[in-house]
Design an enzyme around this catalytic site. Structure first.
Site, PDB file in Angstrom:
ATOM      1  N   ASP A 167      -1.222   5.135 -16.764  1.00  0.00           N
ATOM      2  CA  ASP A 167      -0.876   5.740 -15.409  1.00  0.00           C
ATOM      3  C   ASP A 167      -0.132   4.851 -14.733  1.00  0.00           C
ATOM      4  O   ASP A 167      -0.515   3.938 -14.137  1.00  0.00           O
ATOM      5  CB  ASP A 167      -2.385   5.786 -14.887  1.00  0.00           C
ATOM      6  CG  ASP A 167      -2.415   6.859 -13.441  1.00  0.00           C
ATOM      7  OD1 ASP A 167      -1.223   6.836 -12.958  1.00  0.00           O
ATOM      8  OD2 ASP A 167      -3.339   6.904 -13.069  1.00  0.00           O
ATOM      9  N   HIS A 178      -9.099   2.162   1.420  1.00  0.00           N
ATOM     10  CA  HIS A 178      -8.764   3.689   1.223  1.00  0.00           C
ATOM     11  C   HIS A 178     -10.104   4.546   0.791  1.00  0.00           C
ATOM     12  O   HIS A 178     -10.111   5.681   1.040  1.00  0.00           O
ATOM     13  CB  HIS A 178      -7.731   4.111   0.298  1.00  0.00           C
ATOM     14  CG  HIS A 178      -6.444   3.325   0.366  1.00  0.00           C
ATOM     15  ND1 HIS A 178      -5.711   3.847   1.320  1.00  0.00           N
ATOM     16  CD2 HIS A 178      -5.696   2.346  -0.254  1.00  0.00           C
ATOM     17  CE1 HIS A 178      -4.508   3.121   1.595  1.00  0.00           C
ATOM     18  NE2 HIS A 178      -4.477   2.296   0.411  1.00  0.00           N
ATOM     19  N   ASP A 181      -2.627  -4.685   5.380  1.00  0.00           N
ATOM     20  CA  ASP A 181      -2.170  -3.986   4.005  1.00  0.00           C
ATOM     21  C   ASP A 181      -0.977  -2.951   4.530  1.00  0.00           C
ATOM     22  O   ASP A 181      -0.886  -2.436   5.545  1.00  0.00           O
ATOM     23  CB  ASP A 181      -3.168  -3.446   3.360  1.00  0.00           C
ATOM     24  CG  ASP A 181      -2.681  -2.725   2.229  1.00  0.00           C
ATOM     25  OD1 ASP A 181      -3.390  -3.251   1.080  1.00  0.00           O
ATOM     26  OD2 ASP A 181      -2.066  -1.779   1.958  1.00  0.00           O
ATOM     27  N   HIS A 207      -0.322  -0.143   3.466  1.00  0.00           N
ATOM     28  CA  HIS A 207      -0.840   1.346   3.374  1.00  0.00           C
ATOM     29  C   HIS A 207      -1.770   1.456   4.488  1.00  0.00           C
ATOM     30  O   HIS A 207      -2.548   0.545   5.015  1.00  0.00           O
ATOM     31  CB  HIS A 207      -1.591   1.696   2.228  1.00  0.00           C
ATOM     32  CG  HIS A 207      -0.959   1.344   0.881  1.00  0.00           C
ATOM     33  ND1 HIS A 207      -0.957   0.266   0.126  1.00  0.00           N
ATOM     34  CD2 HIS A 207       0.098   2.260   0.338  1.00  0.00           C
ATOM     35  CE1 HIS A 207       0.341   0.325  -0.796  1.00  0.00           C
ATOM     36  NE2 HIS A 207       0.647   1.737  -0.821  1.00  0.00           N
ATOM     37  N   ASP A 225       0.583  -6.421   0.078  1.00  0.00           N
ATOM     38  CA  ASP A 225       1.606  -5.456  -0.211  1.00  0.00           C
ATOM     39  C   ASP A 225       2.499  -5.242   0.732  1.00  0.00           C
ATOM     40  O   ASP A 225       3.765  -4.727   0.740  1.00  0.00           O
ATOM     41  CB  ASP A 225       1.169  -4.262  -0.780  1.00  0.00           C
ATOM     42  CG  ASP A 225      -0.050  -3.453   0.050  1.00  0.00           C
ATOM     43  OD1 ASP A 225      -0.243  -4.070   1.007  1.00  0.00           O
ATOM     44  OD2 ASP A 225      -0.814  -2.952  -0.493  1.00  0.00           O
ATOM     45  N   TYR A 271       0.831  -6.405  -5.068  1.00  0.00           N
ATOM     46  CA  TYR A 271       1.098  -6.435  -6.301  1.00  0.00           C
ATOM     47  C   TYR A 271       2.242  -7.145  -6.852  1.00  0.00           C
ATOM     48  O   TYR A 271       2.469  -6.763  -8.127  1.00  0.00           O
ATOM     49  CB  TYR A 271       1.249  -4.653  -6.453  1.00  0.00           C
ATOM     50  CG  TYR A 271       0.030  -3.900  -5.855  1.00  0.00           C
ATOM     51  CD1 TYR A 271      -1.042  -3.933  -6.354  1.00  0.00           C
ATOM     52  CD2 TYR A 271       0.319  -3.383  -4.445  1.00  0.00           C
ATOM     53  CE1 TYR A 271      -2.305  -3.344  -5.843  1.00  0.00           C
ATOM     54  CE2 TYR A 271      -0.713  -2.768  -4.017  1.00  0.00           C
ATOM     55  CZ  TYR A 271      -2.239  -2.780  -4.447  1.00  0.00           C
ATOM     56  OH  TYR A 271      -3.117  -2.150  -3.996  1.00  0.00           O
TER      57      TYR A 271
HETATM   58  C1  X5A Z   1      -5.299  -0.946  -2.006  1.00  0.00           C
HETATM   59  C2  X5A Z   1      -3.953  -0.351  -2.033  1.00  0.00           C
HETATM   60  C3  X5A Z   1      -2.568   1.544  -2.649  1.00  0.00           C
HETATM   61  C4  X5A Z   1      -2.748   2.820  -3.356  1.00  0.00           C
HETATM   62  C5  X5A Z   1      -1.424   3.245  -3.524  1.00  0.00           C
HETATM   63  C6  X5A Z   1      -1.369   4.391  -4.395  1.00  0.00           C
HETATM   64  N1  X5A Z   1      -3.913   0.961  -2.501  1.00  0.00           N
HETATM   65  N2  X5A Z   1      -0.092   5.077  -4.517  1.00  0.00           N
HETATM   66  O1  X5A Z   1      -2.978  -0.996  -1.779  1.00  0.00           O
HETATM   67 ZN    ZN Z   2      -1.899  -1.400   0.127  1.00  0.00          ZN
END
Ligand code: X5A
Ligand code: ZN
Length: 568
Positions: free
Chosen positions: A22, A137, A174, A176, A267, A307
């Site tokens: 995935d 999230h 983060d 996101h 990230d 990541y």
């Molecule tokens: C915890 C986190 C990111 C999800 C990305 C999905 N989640 N495209 O960094």
């Molecule tokens: Zn993130």
């Protein structure tokens, strides 16, 4: 006062992994945890921390935030085969289940609660939990974006319930948007949620309108949700610092949290494939250092995303090092000057200046990097400061920042740019005109509380970070217009610069002042000197005028949306 830094990690949380192919989820790998921990060992940081074991969170604890339906679905995945796991995972946006996911997620929540307990009980002052799966999230009834249970949100509810906390700050750095956390606390004024995130006008995942800056909270919670969407990639150290100076920290000091929890995703750091940002690992030391000045130092850092394994693990180390109280590293990769050739000259100088008492001996140790900082008492602070500045420049330092509080008999020559003087005094001092390197700041602290933080964040720090000093000298002279808490704040926040090298020169014989400066310099958390109050309109205007006056020279002062944040 509590001391020590907790570190929570358990290898078992590496058993949650993606079993099929995935491309969306394949970056959330077990090595994120193990390589961060290895790097901490490598820098000998693990042995300096207090090891706190993980535990499984109870169902009751998970239900503080999540629905029983969500809990039951998660529980049911423990005995599924791969095909079934894949099918359930498909019900969510960017999530994968493994047979061990439920167990790991319960450990992740439990680790977070263990950290809250360690900090709230006073066993340690602060700490970090390395956990997987991440949490921000995750929503009441749904897994999302690699997150099953919302570790940080559960921790905040738990802290409210178990310790009766009334004000918790969640800082989500983060890259996101932690929309899950936003939803959970949207109507809750006891939790101030701050998030910056890659947004690109809603093009970037999770592509929600409610991630924009106009989502400020609902009902009673209005004003307690702060979103800072980045509409471009490539944001770097100075952007992150500017947001801290001009957006987050003013709100945070005024909110006056009793506990700070960081949704600590890396990230947002350089090299990350998701974030595409440019901030280097050192910036996380600075961000951490700022947050350590709130809530009496009670700071819980919980891993979220990140990541790029190298960038992630270096950034984790920067965070933990700072939590442990190490000097904050310089934000650029610039090398310190080679000083060995100047040593003979110093000794000669030293003799002629010996009459200035112990000050030069202390300064000498700082210049030679034997110690990080020191305090000198002087009957005439401004004379001692002038000598210290000249001495440091002659020693080879290129940029010495001097903040002087109170009346100054001698104003050092700042024309060559090797000294930047910020002079904080009550009245206009006539005859000396301000210039790029001599900045008078007329400020009289409010009698009702400490409003000086607004000048520190809104003006002094941005100027100082733009200058990038290699040494900071802080002088406290007669007729100072700041109280002890204002001076304390100045000392703690300026430690983020010049690799934390600070010389304090204090004229005042007041023992309280000496003690609190010493506390600030050894990194003790903020004592309770009273409250932070927002500045009056007049003071806010004064800062604004200064910013307008100097923002061409000192770029970190730029904080209008156009120039400072979005740079559209
Ligand atoms: C915890 C986190 C990111 C999800 C990305 C999905 N989640 N495209 O960094
Ligand atoms: Zn993130």
């Amino acid at each position: 006062m509590a001391s020590g830094t907790a570190l929570i990690y358990d290898e078992e949380m590496t058993t949650h992994k993606l079993l099929w192919s995935d491309p969306v989820c394949d970056i959330e790998v077990p090595e994120r945890l193990s390589s961060s921990y290895e790097q901490l060992k490598c820098y000998h940081l693990v042995e300096r921390c207090v090891r706190v074991p993980v535990r499984e969170a109870s169902e009751e604890e998970i239900l503080l935030v999540h629905s029983s339906e969500h809990l039951e679905v998660a529980k049911s995945t423990q005995t599924m085969n791969e095909e079934e796991l894949k099918r359930v995972s498909g019900n969510y946006d960017a999530f994968f289940f493994h047979q061990n996911t439920y167990r790991c997620a319960r450990l992740a929540v439990g680790a977070t609660l263990q950290l809250v307990d360690a900090v709230m009980s006073g066993k340690v002052c602060n700490g970090m939990a390395l956990v997987r799966p991440p949490g921000h999230h995750s929503q009441r009834n749904a897994a999302n974006g690699f997150c099953l249970f919302n570790n940080v949100a559960i921790a905040a509810e738990y802290a409210k319930l178990k310790y009766g906390l009334k004000r918790i700050l969640i800082v989500d750095w983060d890259v996101h948007h932690g929309q899950g956390t936003q939803y959970i606390f949207e109507e809750d004024p006891s939790v101030l949620y701050f998030s910056w995130h890659r947004y690109e006008h809603q093009q970037f995942w999770p592509s929600l309108t409610e991630s924009d800056y106009d989502a400020v909270g609902l009902g009673k919670g209005k004003g307690f949700n702060i979103n800072l969407p980045w509409n471009k990639v490539g944001m770097g150290n100075s952007d992150y610092l500017a947001v801290f100076f001009h957006v987050l920290l003013p709100a945070a000091f005024e909110f006056d949290p009793e506990l700070v929890i960081v949704s600590s995703g890396y990230d947002s750091g350089i090299g990350d494939p998701e974030g595409q940002m440019n901030a280097t690992p050192e910036v996380f030391a600075h961000l951490t250092h700022f947050l350590m000045q709130l809530a009496n130092g009670k700071l819980c850092v919980i891993l979220e995303g990140g990541y790029h394994l190298k960038s992630l693990s270096e950034s984790v180390c920067m965070t933990v090092k700072t939590l442990l109280g190490d000097p904050v590293p310089e934000i650029t990769g610039e090398m310190a000057p080679c000083l060995s050739g100047l040593y003979a000259d110093l000794v000669k100088e030293d003799k002629t200046l010996l009459s200035l008492g112990s000050m030069l001996a202390i300064l000498d140790k700082i210049l030679k990097k034997e110690v990080c900082n020191g305090i000198a008492q002087s009957p005439t602070a401004s004379v001692s400061v002038a000598v210290a500045l000249r001495h440091s420049v002659r020693f080879g330092f290129q940029r010495v920042l001097c903040v002087f509080v109170g009346d100054m008999q001698i104003i050092p020559n700042t024309d060559d740019g090797k000294i930047l003087m910020i002079h904080i005094c009550e009245k206009e001092q006539s005859g000396k005109t301000s210039s790029k390197h001599y900045i008078p700041l007329n400020w009289k602290e409010d009698a009702e509380g400490n409003d000086f933080f607004s000048a520190v964040l809104g003006f002094i720090l941005p100027v100082a970070y733009s200058y990038r000093p290699d040494l900071t000298v802080i002088g406290i002279g007669p007729n100072r217009s700041l109280g002890i808490s204002g001076i304390f704040l100045l000392f703690t926040l300026l430690q983020g610069l010049a690799e934390s090298r600070i010389l304090a020169v204090i004229e005042d014989k007041e023992i309280n002042l000496m003690q609190s400066v010493a506390k600030a310099l050894v990194g003790a958390s903020t004592p309770n000197f009273g409250t932070y109050v927002p500045p009056s309109q007049e003071k806010a205007n004064k800062i604004k005028i200064l910013r307008d006056q100097f923002q061409q020279q000192w770029k970190m002062l730029q904080c209008s949306v156009k120039e400072g944040i979005s740079r559209n």
